[in-house]
Design a protein around this motif. Structure first.
Motif, PDB file in Angstrom:
ATOM      1  N   ASP A 171       0.823  -1.204   0.000  1.00  0.00           N
ATOM      2  CA  ASP A 171       0.000   0.000   0.000  1.00  0.00           C
ATOM      3  C   ASP A 171       0.858   1.255   0.000  1.00  0.00           C
ATOM      4  O   ASP A 171       0.474   2.289  -0.498  1.00  0.00           O
ATOM      5  CB  ASP A 171      -0.918   0.018   1.223  1.00  0.00           C
ATOM      6  CG  ASP A 171      -2.091  -0.925   1.064  1.00  0.00           C
ATOM      7  OD1 ASP A 171      -2.386  -1.305  -0.078  1.00  0.00           O
ATOM      8  OD2 ASP A 171      -2.697  -1.271   2.079  1.00  0.00           O
ATOM      9  N   ARG A 172       2.024   1.152   0.561  1.00  0.00           N
ATOM     10  CA  ARG A 172       2.884   2.320   0.671  1.00  0.00           C
ATOM     11  C   ARG A 172       3.510   2.729  -0.657  1.00  0.00           C
ATOM     12  O   ARG A 172       3.688   3.890  -0.926  1.00  0.00           O
ATOM     13  CB  ARG A 172       4.006   2.012   1.660  1.00  0.00           C
ATOM     14  CG  ARG A 172       4.071   3.004   2.781  1.00  0.00           C
ATOM     15  CD  ARG A 172       5.165   2.657   3.709  1.00  0.00           C
ATOM     16  NE  ARG A 172       4.580   2.050   4.882  1.00  0.00           N
ATOM     17  CZ  ARG A 172       5.244   1.492   5.853  1.00  0.00           C
ATOM     18  NH1 ARG A 172       6.544   1.414   5.789  1.00  0.00           N
ATOM     19  NH2 ARG A 172       4.647   0.996   6.884  1.00  0.00           N
ATOM     20  N   ASP A 173       3.844   1.752  -1.484  1.00  0.00           N
ATOM     21  CA  ASP A 173       4.620   2.033  -2.685  1.00  0.00           C
ATOM     22  C   ASP A 173       3.798   2.139  -3.964  1.00  0.00           C
ATOM     23  O   ASP A 173       4.186   2.844  -4.877  1.00  0.00           O
ATOM     24  CB  ASP A 173       5.673   0.943  -2.890  1.00  0.00           C
ATOM     25  CG  ASP A 173       6.633   0.869  -1.726  1.00  0.00           C
ATOM     26  OD1 ASP A 173       6.876   1.906  -1.075  1.00  0.00           O
ATOM     27  OD2 ASP A 173       7.124  -0.230  -1.454  1.00  0.00           O
ATOM     28  N   GLU A 174       2.710   1.383  -4.060  1.00  0.00           N
ATOM     29  CA  GLU A 174       1.958   1.338  -5.304  1.00  0.00           C
ATOM     30  C   GLU A 174       0.490   1.653  -5.070  1.00  0.00           C
ATOM     31  O   GLU A 174      -0.032   1.497  -3.976  1.00  0.00           O
ATOM     32  CB  GLU A 174       2.094  -0.043  -5.952  1.00  0.00           C
ATOM     33  CG  GLU A 174       3.506  -0.338  -6.409  1.00  0.00           C
ATOM     34  CD  GLU A 174       3.635  -1.681  -7.087  1.00  0.00           C
ATOM     35  OE1 GLU A 174       2.614  -2.366  -7.259  1.00  0.00           O
ATOM     36  OE2 GLU A 174       4.763  -2.051  -7.431  1.00  0.00           O
ATOM     37  N   CYS A 175      -0.155   2.067  -6.122  1.00  0.00           N
ATOM     38  CA  CYS A 175      -1.572   2.391  -6.101  1.00  0.00           C
ATOM     39  C   CYS A 175      -2.396   1.213  -5.578  1.00  0.00           C
ATOM     40  O   CYS A 175      -2.100   0.059  -5.874  1.00  0.00           O
ATOM     41  CB  CYS A 175      -2.003   2.741  -7.526  1.00  0.00           C
ATOM     42  SG  CYS A 175      -3.730   3.200  -7.700  1.00  0.00           S
ATOM     43  N   ARG A 176      -3.453   1.489  -4.827  1.00  0.00           N
ATOM     44  CA  ARG A 176      -4.300   0.434  -4.283  1.00  0.00           C
ATOM     45  C   ARG A 176      -5.271  -0.147  -5.301  1.00  0.00           C
ATOM     46  O   ARG A 176      -5.865  -1.191  -5.059  1.00  0.00           O
ATOM     47  CB  ARG A 176      -5.106   0.977  -3.098  1.00  0.00           C
ATOM     48  CG  ARG A 176      -4.253   1.171  -1.867  1.00  0.00           C
ATOM     49  CD  ARG A 176      -5.083   1.584  -0.688  1.00  0.00           C
ATOM     50  NE  ARG A 176      -6.052   0.558  -0.370  1.00  0.00           N
ATOM     51  CZ  ARG A 176      -7.057   0.684   0.475  1.00  0.00           C
ATOM     52  NH1 ARG A 176      -7.234   1.825   1.094  1.00  0.00           N
ATOM     53  NH2 ARG A 176      -7.894  -0.297   0.700  1.00  0.00           N
ATOM     54  N   MET A 177      -5.430   0.515  -6.438  1.00  0.00           N
ATOM     55  CA  MET A 177      -6.286  -0.019  -7.488  1.00  0.00           C
ATOM     56  C   MET A 177      -5.707  -1.363  -7.920  1.00  0.00           C
ATOM     57  O   MET A 177      -4.538  -1.442  -8.298  1.00  0.00           O
ATOM     58  CB  MET A 177      -6.328   0.961  -8.664  1.00  0.00           C
ATOM     59  CG  MET A 177      -7.115   0.491  -9.841  1.00  0.00           C
ATOM     60  SD  MET A 177      -8.857   0.482  -9.477  1.00  0.00           S
ATOM     61  CE  MET A 177      -9.488   0.003 -11.071  1.00  0.00           C
ATOM     62  N   PRO A 178      -6.501  -2.453  -7.870  1.00  0.00           N
ATOM     63  CA  PRO A 178      -5.950  -3.793  -8.109  1.00  0.00           C
ATOM     64  C   PRO A 178      -5.213  -3.956  -9.436  1.00  0.00           C
ATOM     65  O   PRO A 178      -4.243  -4.697  -9.507  1.00  0.00           O
ATOM     66  CB  PRO A 178      -7.190  -4.695  -8.068  1.00  0.00           C
ATOM     67  CG  PRO A 178      -8.164  -3.947  -7.221  1.00  0.00           C
ATOM     68  CD  PRO A 178      -7.913  -2.491  -7.498  1.00  0.00           C
ATOM     69  N   THR A 179      -5.624  -3.274 -10.486  1.00  0.00           N
ATOM     70  CA  THR A 179      -4.994  -3.453 -11.789  1.00  0.00           C
ATOM     71  C   THR A 179      -3.919  -2.406 -12.084  1.00  0.00           C
ATOM     72  O   THR A 179      -3.375  -2.398 -13.181  1.00  0.00           O
ATOM     73  CB  THR A 179      -6.048  -3.405 -12.904  1.00  0.00           C
ATOM     74  OG1 THR A 179      -6.736  -2.152 -12.832  1.00  0.00           O
ATOM     75  CG2 THR A 179      -7.054  -4.533 -12.755  1.00  0.00           C
ATOM     76  N   CYS A 180      -3.608  -1.563 -11.139  1.00  0.00           N
ATOM     77  CA  CYS A 180      -2.659  -0.467 -11.364  1.00  0.00           C
ATOM     78  C   CYS A 180      -1.356  -0.722 -10.610  1.00  0.00           C
ATOM     79  O   CYS A 180      -1.358  -1.134  -9.463  1.00  0.00           O
ATOM     80  CB  CYS A 180      -3.276   0.852 -10.893  1.00  0.00           C
ATOM     81  SG  CYS A 180      -2.211   2.273 -11.209  1.00  0.00           S
ATOM     82  N   SER A 181      -0.243  -0.466 -11.276  1.00  0.00           N
ATOM     83  CA  SER A 181       1.058  -0.629 -10.620  1.00  0.00           C
ATOM     84  C   SER A 181       1.828   0.689 -10.573  1.00  0.00           C
ATOM     85  O   SER A 181       3.029   0.700 -10.372  1.00  0.00           O
ATOM     86  CB  SER A 181       1.887  -1.695 -11.334  1.00  0.00           C
ATOM     87  OG  SER A 181       2.112  -1.318 -12.671  1.00  0.00           O
ATOM     88  N   GLU A 182       1.126   1.791 -10.754  1.00  0.00           N
ATOM     89  CA  GLU A 182       1.762   3.107 -10.690  1.00  0.00           C
ATOM     90  C   GLU A 182       2.125   3.443  -9.235  1.00  0.00           C
ATOM     91  O   GLU A 182       1.492   2.956  -8.297  1.00  0.00           O
ATOM     92  CB  GLU A 182       0.799   4.180 -11.214  1.00  0.00           C
ATOM     93  CG  GLU A 182       0.508   4.055 -12.689  1.00  0.00           C
ATOM     94  CD  GLU A 182       1.723   4.300 -13.550  1.00  0.00           C
ATOM     95  OE1 GLU A 182       2.462   5.263 -13.269  1.00  0.00           O
ATOM     96  OE2 GLU A 182       1.938   3.523 -14.478  1.00  0.00           O
ATOM     97  N   PRO A 183       3.110   4.287  -9.054  1.00  0.00           N
ATOM     98  CA  PRO A 183       3.483   4.695  -7.683  1.00  0.00           C
ATOM     99  C   PRO A 183       2.328   5.429  -6.994  1.00  0.00           C
ATOM    100  O   PRO A 183       1.635   6.233  -7.617  1.00  0.00           O
ATOM    101  CB  PRO A 183       4.664   5.646  -7.891  1.00  0.00           C
ATOM    102  CG  PRO A 183       5.173   5.348  -9.266  1.00  0.00           C
ATOM    103  CD  PRO A 183       3.996   4.872 -10.055  1.00  0.00           C
ATOM    104  N   ALA A 184       2.120   5.128  -5.746  1.00  0.00           N
ATOM    105  CA  ALA A 184       1.077   5.794  -4.967  1.00  0.00           C
ATOM    106  C   ALA A 184       1.484   7.235  -4.693  1.00  0.00           C
ATOM    107  O   ALA A 184       2.662   7.560  -4.640  1.00  0.00           O
ATOM    108  CB  ALA A 184       0.856   5.059  -3.661  1.00  0.00           C
ATOM    109  N   ARG A 185       0.478   8.093  -4.507  1.00  0.00           N
ATOM    110  CA  ARG A 185       0.755   9.511  -4.253  1.00  0.00           C
ATOM    111  C   ARG A 185       0.012  10.002  -3.023  1.00  0.00           C
ATOM    112  O   ARG A 185      -0.613  11.046  -3.045  1.00  0.00           O
ATOM    113  CB  ARG A 185       0.347  10.338  -5.458  1.00  0.00           C
ATOM    114  CG  ARG A 185       1.151  10.018  -6.683  1.00  0.00           C
ATOM    115  CD  ARG A 185       0.775  10.935  -7.795  1.00  0.00           C
ATOM    116  NE  ARG A 185       1.548  10.628  -8.994  1.00  0.00           N
ATOM    117  CZ  ARG A 185       1.427  11.273 -10.123  1.00  0.00           C
ATOM    118  NH1 ARG A 185       0.566  12.254 -10.226  1.00  0.00           N
ATOM    119  NH2 ARG A 185       2.155  10.944 -11.145  1.00  0.00           N
ATOM    120  N   ASP A 186       0.072   9.244  -1.971  1.00  0.00           N
ATOM    121  CA  ASP A 186      -0.629   9.604  -0.741  1.00  0.00           C
ATOM    122  C   ASP A 186      -0.211  10.972  -0.222  1.00  0.00           C
ATOM    123  O   ASP A 186      -1.014  11.719   0.290  1.00  0.00           O
ATOM    124  CB  ASP A 186      -0.390   8.533   0.321  1.00  0.00           C
ATOM    125  CG  ASP A 186      -1.252   8.730   1.543  1.00  0.00           C
ATOM    126  OD1 ASP A 186      -2.433   9.080   1.375  1.00  0.00           O
ATOM    127  OD2 ASP A 186      -0.752   8.546   2.648  1.00  0.00           O
TER     128      ASP A 186
END
Length: 54
Positions: free
Chosen positions: A3-18
């Protein structure tokens, strides 16, 4: 995937931007909205399935 590194959308592997304001650690607003829709669809399906049992 974390959850910290990647988007929580199951099909997305983009970096998260929390840190930039996307709640729940999504990479974009569109992924966040889509994820909410997927969760709502899953809840509706579970309710429908439970009603069919009775």
């Amino acid at each position: 995937m974390t959850d910290r590194d990647e988007c929580r959308m199951p099909t997305c592997s983009e970096p998260a931007r929390d840190r930039t304001g996307y709640s729940g650690r999504f990479c974009s607003d569109s992924c966040e909205v889509r994820y909410e829709h997927l969760q709502a669809d899953a809840r509706d399906a579970a309710v429908d399935e439970a009603e069919d049992r009775y």
